[in-house]
Design a protein around this motif. Structure first.
Motif, PDB file in Angstrom:
ATOM      1  N   PHE A 191      -4.896-101.090  88.746  1.00 17.88           N
ATOM      2  CA  PHE A 191      -3.274-101.299  88.731  1.00 17.88           C
ATOM      3  C   PHE A 191      -2.585-100.032  89.686  1.00 17.88           C
ATOM      4  CE2 PHE A 191      -3.718-100.665  84.531  1.00 17.88           C
ATOM      5  CZ  PHE A 191      -3.495 -99.406  84.521  1.00 17.88           C
ATOM      6  N   GLY A 192      -1.205 -99.890  89.790  1.00 14.71           N
ATOM      7  CA  GLY A 192      -1.146 -98.302  90.516  1.00 14.71           C
ATOM      8  C   GLY A 192       0.652 -98.313  90.365  1.00 14.71           C
ATOM      9  N   TYR A 250       3.998 -89.832  94.721  1.00 20.79           N
ATOM     10  CA  TYR A 250       2.496 -89.737  94.580  1.00 20.79           C
ATOM     11  C   TYR A 250       2.183 -91.035  93.813  1.00 20.79           C
ATOM     12  CZ  TYR A 250       0.058 -88.663  90.156  1.00 20.79           C
ATOM     13  OH  TYR A 250       0.247 -89.028  88.856  1.00 20.79           O
ATOM     14  N   PHE A 251       0.721 -92.391  94.523  1.00 26.81           N
ATOM     15  CA  PHE A 251       1.079 -93.384  94.157  1.00 26.81           C
ATOM     16  C   PHE A 251      -0.353 -93.350  92.990  1.00 26.81           C
ATOM     17  CE2 PHE A 251      -0.601 -97.735  94.107  1.00 26.81           C
ATOM     18  CZ  PHE A 251       0.480 -98.324  93.645  1.00 26.81           C
ATOM     19  N   ASP A 252       0.241 -93.489  91.606  1.00 21.88           N
ATOM     20  CA  ASP A 252      -1.253 -93.060  90.851  1.00 21.88           C
ATOM     21  C   ASP A 252      -1.928 -94.432  90.785  1.00 21.88           C
ATOM     22  OD1 ASP A 252      -2.967 -91.695  88.458  1.00 21.88           O
ATOM     23  OD2 ASP A 252      -1.341 -92.342  87.416  1.00 21.88           O
ATOM     24  N   SER A 253      -3.537 -94.273  91.262  1.00 21.13           N
ATOM     25  CA  SER A 253      -3.385 -95.566  91.220  1.00 21.13           C
ATOM     26  C   SER A 253      -4.955 -96.277  90.944  1.00 21.13           C
ATOM     27  CB  SER A 253      -3.408 -96.356  92.747  1.00 21.13           C
ATOM     28  OG  SER A 253      -3.912 -97.563  92.676  1.00 21.13           O
ATOM     29  N   SER A 254      -5.394 -96.875  89.979  1.00 20.64           N
ATOM     30  CA  SER A 254      -6.705 -97.036  90.189  1.00 20.64           C
ATOM     31  C   SER A 254      -7.510 -98.135  90.147  1.00 20.64           C
ATOM     32  CB  SER A 254      -6.985 -97.144  88.325  1.00 20.64           C
ATOM     33  OG  SER A 254      -5.649 -98.917  88.058  1.00 20.64           O
ATOM     34  N   ILE A 255      -7.113 -98.603  91.313  1.00 23.90           N
ATOM     35  CA  ILE A 255      -7.040 -99.749  92.950  1.00 23.90           C
ATOM     36  C   ILE A 255      -8.147 -98.951  93.585  1.00 23.90           C
ATOM     37  CG2 ILE A 255      -7.052-101.451  94.157  1.00 23.90           C
ATOM     38  CD1 ILE A 255      -3.982-101.317  92.886  1.00 23.90           C
ATOM     39  N   PRO A 256      -9.461 -99.399  93.158  1.00 22.91           N
ATOM     40  CA  PRO A 256     -10.510 -98.233  94.773  1.00 22.91           C
ATOM     41  C   PRO A 256     -10.456 -98.848  95.936  1.00 22.91           C
ATOM     42  CG  PRO A 256     -11.728-100.335  93.108  1.00 22.91           C
ATOM     43  CD  PRO A 256     -10.299 -99.704  92.700  1.00 22.91           C
ATOM     44  N   GLN A 257     -10.245 -98.379  96.619  1.00 25.91           N
ATOM     45  CA  GLN A 257      -9.951 -98.300  98.280  1.00 25.91           C
ATOM     46  C   GLN A 257     -11.050 -98.471  98.991  1.00 25.91           C
ATOM     47  OE1 GLN A 257      -7.616 -94.822 100.551  1.00 25.91           O
ATOM     48  NE2 GLN A 257      -6.944 -94.292  98.145  1.00 25.91           N
ATOM     49  N   GLY A 258     -10.943 -99.227  99.163  1.00 26.29           N
ATOM     50  CA  GLY A 258     -11.565-100.474 100.369  1.00 26.29           C
ATOM     51  C   GLY A 258     -12.655-101.360  99.459  1.00 26.29           C
ATOM     52  N   TYR A 273       1.896-101.810  89.225  1.00 26.38           N
ATOM     53  CA  TYR A 273       1.565-103.340  90.790  1.00 26.38           C
ATOM     54  C   TYR A 273      -0.114-103.365  90.710  1.00 26.38           C
ATOM     55  CZ  TYR A 273       6.573-101.797  92.109  1.00 26.38           C
ATOM     56  OH  TYR A 273       7.060-101.827  91.971  1.00 26.38           O
ATOM     57  N   TYR A 274       0.111-105.024  90.561  1.00 27.10           N
ATOM     58  CA  TYR A 274      -1.648-105.078  89.912  1.00 27.10           C
ATOM     59  C   TYR A 274      -2.269-105.071  91.176  1.00 27.10           C
ATOM     60  CZ  TYR A 274       0.437-106.103  85.377  1.00 27.10           C
ATOM     61  OH  TYR A 274       1.218-105.278  84.070  1.00 27.10           O
ATOM     62  N   ALA A 275      -3.736-105.411  90.902  1.00 27.03           N
ATOM     63  CA  ALA A 275      -4.658-105.564  92.243  1.00 27.03           C
ATOM     64  C   ALA A 275      -4.798-106.995  92.845  1.00 27.03           C
ATOM     65  CB  ALA A 275      -5.905-105.409  92.243  1.00 27.03           C
ATOM     66  N   LYS A 276      -5.191-108.184  93.144  1.00 26.96           N
ATOM     67  CA  LYS A 276      -5.484-109.263  93.971  1.00 26.96           C
ATOM     68  C   LYS A 276      -6.459-109.063  93.818  1.00 26.96           C
ATOM     69  CE  LYS A 276      -6.320-108.924  97.638  1.00 26.96           C
ATOM     70  NZ  LYS A 276      -7.471-109.652  98.568  1.00 26.96           N
ATOM     71  N   ILE A 277      -6.812-110.700  93.851  1.00 20.55           N
ATOM     72  CA  ILE A 277      -7.745-111.161  94.835  1.00 20.55           C
ATOM     73  C   ILE A 277      -8.028-112.348  95.377  1.00 20.55           C
ATOM     74  CG2 ILE A 277     -10.625-111.832  93.658  1.00 20.55           C
ATOM     75  CD1 ILE A 277      -9.991-110.998  91.306  1.00 20.55           C
TER      76      ILE A 277
END
Length: 314
Positions: free
Chosen positions: A34-35, A90-98, A7-11
């Motif tokens: 993504f995560g 768990y959700f393994d994500s490289s998307i930075p929070q905030g 699941y990719y990040a968005k802009i």
């Protein structure tokens, strides 16, 4: 779950905040972050994995309390979700929070995709009529994280294609103009600090109580924002940057508290030199800042200290 989808990040290229007041919005998936769902070994879980697992349990408890109605009709396989969480999901994500690139949206999309028992499926049941309904289901889910959600972030993370929201109502998947090795570029600047979406949205809603601000938002921000989207999609470069300058200046004037203070001088430098224009990427307060330059190579000497990351050339 070892083969869980990504699941990719968005802009959100255009539409921040104005999306709440019927402006158009243009959002794209961003594959650099993504995560996906994974299970951690019971005897060697990291602190981050345990934290993610705990957050999933809290989010699940929230969803269990959501009444199923005609408006929010999504149902979940809570028995399987509870069992998976107990097994170390768990959700393994490289998307930075905030950072304004959809960390919560990706998680919402993942839960909806993997555990909804009556999901609107992009490959089989999605159509132009139920796309707004899908957005609403995801918005209700994401409200857990921010208090109020447009649903656009999890929608992009779920569909993994660009989507345009026109005048706050008409929602359609689109194809972006082909990225090419032109001189113009869209880029990201890392502010070095996470934003606080909930507090920024609360600040905006307080400003919306002022009739004068509401008129400015409608008559100026929405006008510039929508003109930027139209020019960008039509390949009208001069019109795009003309309206970007107006939009950037408006945001600096009226959304100033949402812009990290150490980036104020850079923001103004762009407006004064016309070599680039900055805007919020998400709710602001930190995270990423989005930039547009008509000649990125020329502007790079000004931007270099901030390590800009080009995401689109045109």
């Amino acid at each position: 779950m070892s083969s869980s989808p990504l699941y990719y990040a968005k802009i959100l290229l255009f539409g921040e905040y104005g999306i709440i007041n019927d402006s158009s919005a243009l959002s794209i998936p961003y594959g650099n972050f993504f995560g996906s769902f994974k299970f951690f070994p019971s005897d060697s879980a990291t602190e981050d994995q345990l934290t993610s697992n705990q957050h999933l349990r809290q989010f699940t408890d929230y969803l269990k309390k959501m009444p199923v109605t005609e408006e929010f009709f999504t149902t979940f396989d809570f028995e399987r979700l509870d069992a998976d969480i107990a097994r170390g999901l768990y959700f393994d994500s490289s998307i930075p929070q905030g950072f304004g690139v959809g960390s919560s949206g990706a998680l919402v999309a993942a839960v909806y995709d993997n555990y909804s028992t009556n999901k609107i499926d992009p490959d089989t049941t999605l159509n132009i009529n139920n796309l707004p309904k899908l957005r609403h289901q995801l918005a209700v889910m994401e409200s857990y994280f921010h208090g109020k959600s447009s649903g656009m972030d999890p929608l992009i993370c779920y569909l993994k294609i660009p989507v345009i929201l026109q005048s706050g109502h008409s929602l359609n998947p689109i194809t972006l103009p082909e990225s090419k090795a032109g001189s113009s570029a869209i880029f990201l600047i890392n502010s070095g600090m996470p934003g606080k979406t909930h507090s920024m949205v609360t600040l905006f809603m307080e400003k919306m109580k002022n009739e004068g601000f509401r008129k400015l938002l409608k008559n100026q921000f929405v006008k510039y924002n929508d003109a930027c989207i139209e020019a960008f999609l039509n390949g009208e470069i001069s019109g795009l940057f003309k309206n970007l300058k107006k939009l950037s200046r408006w945001v600096f004037t009226h959304f100033n508290p949402m812009i990290p203070e150490h980036l104020h001088s850079l923001w103004l430098q762009g407006l004064e030199t016309n070599q680039f224009y900055l805007k919020l990427c998400g709710s602001g307060g930190g995270g990423f800042i989005l930039g547009f330059s008509p000649d990125f190579d020329k502007a790079h000497h000004l931007l270099k200290p901030y390590n800009p990351e080009v995401i689109y050339r045109f």
